[in-house]
Write a protein that holds these residues in place. Structure first.
Motif, short mmCIF file in Angstrom:
data_model
loop_
_atom_site.label_atom_id
_atom_site.label_comp_id
_atom_site.label_asym_id
_atom_site.label_seq_id
_atom_site.Cartn_x
_atom_site.Cartn_y
_atom_site.Cartn_z
N GLU A 50 58.09 -58.75 -49.31
CA GLU A 50 58.33 -59.96 -48.52
C GLU A 50 58.45 -61.18 -49.42
O GLU A 50 59.33 -62.02 -49.23
CB GLU A 50 57.17 -60.17 -47.54
N ALA A 51 57.56 -61.28 -50.41
CA ALA A 51 57.57 -62.42 -51.34
C ALA A 51 58.87 -62.47 -52.13
O ALA A 51 59.32 -63.55 -52.52
CB ALA A 51 56.37 -62.34 -52.28
N GLU A 52 59.46 -61.31 -52.35
CA GLU A 52 60.73 -61.24 -53.10
C GLU A 52 61.94 -61.26 -52.17
O GLU A 52 63.07 -61.03 -52.61
CB GLU A 52 60.75 -59.97 -53.95
N SER A 53 61.72 -61.52 -50.88
CA SER A 53 62.78 -61.56 -49.86
C SER A 53 63.57 -60.25 -49.79
O SER A 53 64.78 -60.25 -49.59
CB SER A 53 63.73 -62.73 -50.13
N ILE A 54 62.86 -59.14 -49.97
CA ILE A 54 63.47 -57.82 -49.83
C ILE A 54 63.13 -57.30 -48.44
O ILE A 54 61.97 -57.26 -48.04
CB ILE A 54 62.98 -56.86 -50.93
N LYS A 55 64.17 -56.92 -47.70
CA LYS A 55 64.00 -56.46 -46.32
C LYS A 55 63.62 -54.98 -46.31
O LYS A 55 64.33 -54.15 -46.87
CB LYS A 55 65.32 -56.67 -45.57
N ILE A 56 62.51 -54.66 -45.66
CA ILE A 56 62.12 -53.26 -45.51
C ILE A 56 62.84 -52.73 -44.28
O ILE A 56 62.67 -53.25 -43.17
CB ILE A 56 60.60 -53.11 -45.35
N LEU A 57 63.66 -51.72 -44.48
CA LEU A 57 64.44 -51.15 -43.38
C LEU A 57 63.65 -50.08 -42.63
O LEU A 57 63.66 -50.05 -41.41
CB LEU A 57 65.73 -50.54 -43.92
N ILE A 58 63.02 -49.20 -43.40
CA ILE A 58 62.34 -48.04 -42.82
C ILE A 58 61.02 -47.82 -43.54
O ILE A 58 60.95 -47.95 -44.77
CB ILE A 58 63.18 -46.75 -42.97
N ILE A 59 59.99 -47.46 -42.78
CA ILE A 59 58.75 -46.98 -43.37
C ILE A 59 58.55 -45.56 -42.87
O ILE A 59 58.52 -45.30 -41.67
CB ILE A 59 57.54 -47.85 -43.00
N VAL A 60 58.44 -44.64 -43.83
CA VAL A 60 58.16 -43.23 -43.54
C VAL A 60 56.71 -43.01 -43.94
O VAL A 60 56.37 -43.13 -45.11
CB VAL A 60 59.09 -42.30 -44.36
N SER A 61 55.86 -42.71 -42.96
CA SER A 61 54.43 -42.58 -43.24
C SER A 61 53.88 -41.23 -42.81
O SER A 61 54.18 -40.75 -41.71
CB SER A 61 53.66 -43.69 -42.52
N PHE A 81 55.95 -56.58 -37.92
CA PHE A 81 57.36 -56.49 -38.32
C PHE A 81 58.11 -55.57 -37.34
O PHE A 81 58.44 -54.43 -37.67
CB PHE A 81 57.48 -55.93 -39.74
N PRO A 82 58.40 -56.05 -36.15
CA PRO A 82 58.99 -55.18 -35.11
C PRO A 82 60.37 -54.63 -35.45
O PRO A 82 60.80 -53.65 -34.84
CB PRO A 82 59.03 -56.08 -33.88
N LYS A 83 61.06 -55.21 -36.43
CA LYS A 83 62.40 -54.72 -36.75
C LYS A 83 62.39 -53.55 -37.74
O LYS A 83 63.41 -52.89 -37.93
CB LYS A 83 63.26 -55.85 -37.30
N MET A 123 68.14 -38.47 -40.49
CA MET A 123 67.19 -39.41 -39.90
C MET A 123 67.45 -40.83 -40.41
O MET A 123 67.51 -41.77 -39.63
CB MET A 123 65.76 -38.96 -40.21
N ILE A 124 67.63 -40.98 -41.71
CA ILE A 124 67.84 -42.32 -42.27
C ILE A 124 69.19 -42.88 -41.83
O ILE A 124 69.28 -44.03 -41.40
CB ILE A 124 67.69 -42.30 -43.80
N LEU A 128 69.39 -46.21 -39.46
CA LEU A 128 70.05 -47.42 -39.97
C LEU A 128 71.27 -47.79 -39.15
O LEU A 128 71.56 -48.97 -38.97
CB LEU A 128 70.41 -47.26 -41.45
N SER A 129 71.96 -46.80 -38.60
CA SER A 129 73.13 -47.12 -37.78
C SER A 129 72.70 -47.77 -36.46
O SER A 129 73.38 -48.64 -35.94
CB SER A 129 73.98 -45.88 -37.52
N GLU A 130 71.54 -47.38 -35.94
CA GLU A 130 71.02 -47.98 -34.72
C GLU A 130 70.49 -49.40 -34.97
O GLU A 130 70.43 -50.21 -34.06
CB GLU A 130 69.90 -47.12 -34.12
#
Length: 132
Positions: A50-61, A81-83, A123-124, A128-130
């Motif tokens: 976040e501090a580096e303005s990098i957008k997290i697209l997906i978290i796989v946990s 981070f709802p998106k 899956m990715i 990402l397309s959605e």
């Protein structure tokens, strides 16, 4: 360097190593790939990205981790981070935990261990397309 990241969280180093090699093979330098061995470590990475303005697209946990289970972590992520697309990677999660993550973390999907490289790619790509 990409300004979009995929974050993988699992307490097993071998799982993270597999994800890293597969993601790099499938998507090359299209995304940044970050890896954490716990929810606490993941939160540190989220703050740094976040501090580096990098957008997290997906978290796989992973689901079964020490201290904080994956469904709890993904719920906390979704609240802040709802998106971000949330995905659970598990060999052990019970249906109640998966359903809880669907309801509270807007879980996109649950990827079962052992997964295939093709399942990971589909899956990715689909997530990402959605998101667009």
């Amino acid at each position: 360097m990409s300004d979009a990241a995929i974050l993988c969280v699992d307490d097993e180093v071998t799982v993270l190593a597999s994800l890293k090699s597969q993601l790099q093979r499938l998507f090359g330098r299209q995304y940044l790939y970050e890896f954490a061995q716990s929810a606490e470590e993941a939160w540190e990475l989220i703050g740094e990205l976040e501090a580096e303005s990098i957008k997290i697209l997906i978290i796989v946990s992973d689901w079964l981790m020490p201290n904080v289970k994956g469904d709890e972590f993904l719920t906390q992520v979704h609240q802040q981070f709802p998106k971000i697309v949330t995905v659970m990677l598990t060999g052990q999660a019970d249906e109640a935990a998966i359903e809880r993550a669907r309801q509270e973390a807007n879980l996109y999907t649950c990827l079962r261990k052992p997964w295939t490289e093709e399942e990971l790619k589909q899956m990715i790509d689909s997530a990402l397309s959605e998101q667009k």
